[in-house]
Design an enzyme around this catalytic site. Sequence first.
Site, short mmCIF file in Angstrom:
data_model
loop_
_atom_site.label_atom_id
_atom_site.label_comp_id
_atom_site.label_asym_id
_atom_site.label_seq_id
_atom_site.Cartn_x
_atom_site.Cartn_y
_atom_site.Cartn_z
N GLU A 260 47.00 68.57 43.87
CA GLU A 260 47.52 68.34 45.22
C GLU A 260 48.71 67.38 45.23
O GLU A 260 49.62 67.53 46.07
CB GLU A 260 46.40 67.80 46.12
N HIS B 182 34.21 68.81 51.69
CA HIS B 182 35.05 69.93 52.10
C HIS B 182 34.98 70.20 53.61
O HIS B 182 35.31 71.30 54.05
CB HIS B 182 34.65 71.22 51.37
#
Length: 323
Positions: A60, A129
Amino acid sequence: MAKKTYLQALNEAMRQEMERDENVFILGEDVGQFGGCFGVTQGLFDRFGEARVIDTPITESVIVGAAAGAAASGLRPIAELMFVDFIGVALDQLFNQAAKMRFMFGGKAKVPMTLRMPQGAGVGAAAQHSQSLEAWFMHIPGLKVAIPATPYDAKGLLISAIRDDNPVVFLEHKMLYGLEGEVPDEPYTVPFGQADIKREGADVTVVATASMVQAALAAAEALAGDGISVEVVDPRTVQPLDMDTIIASVKKTHRLVVAHEAVGFAGPGAEIVAQVAEKALDYLDAPVRRVAAPFSPIPFTPPLEKAWIPNADDIVAAIKAIS
């Protein structure tokens, strides 16, 4: 107007902007042939090819850093992270670089990047998540933060984000991807910093974001039978935040409930409530109520996750408590 899902509206916005401007491109994990973790970029690889729909490593920090550098160089990247929860490893690239670059170079640098991230609970994805983290981003000067609740707003806000010369954090609630609504075929924009009154009412204002907009509308419908008229206000962006519309609604109804899925402590509702207290306290006829998630990690097991997520019944109870 054709009916489209929230997901289809996002996909159409990206396709139309990529057709309009060759500087627009997409990057992220599995955004290419796979079509994205939730299918939002489906078909764009076939339409535009690997040079403009770029599969990246599972890193990321690279995705956000590359987007910031590309934007500063004159391109208009749309970066996708699979889940908002993964932004933690790229906070320097977002908070210290993309958000501050324009200011640190005296306005000479532009950073027209859009960072798309799914967030929210409800799909059994557990604590790492499923978070709603808009309060993190709205706290950082230099970032704009969009949080659409309908297919119409999803398309219009995403086009506005792509065309903006500033970095935009674009948050998509996973449980809204299948939501249907009327969406024009042609490109259009929804302005940042302009809240939308999703339902007019006279007795209480409910300011709701993302999936809680649908919950608030359901609560308003249920309470209509009891003679309680609920006004539902959707900020649509939390940075900039349209407090003028919220204050005007509170001055009309004299009661306020704020509903969001993010945890209540230091959540986005805290800023809304604080500004109402500063600017319209004398108009309130009852204490303000916040409907938000409890201050805990999100459970994995379905019954506990369901109990953790705020819902329409919670909003109804909050409204009845101050009516």
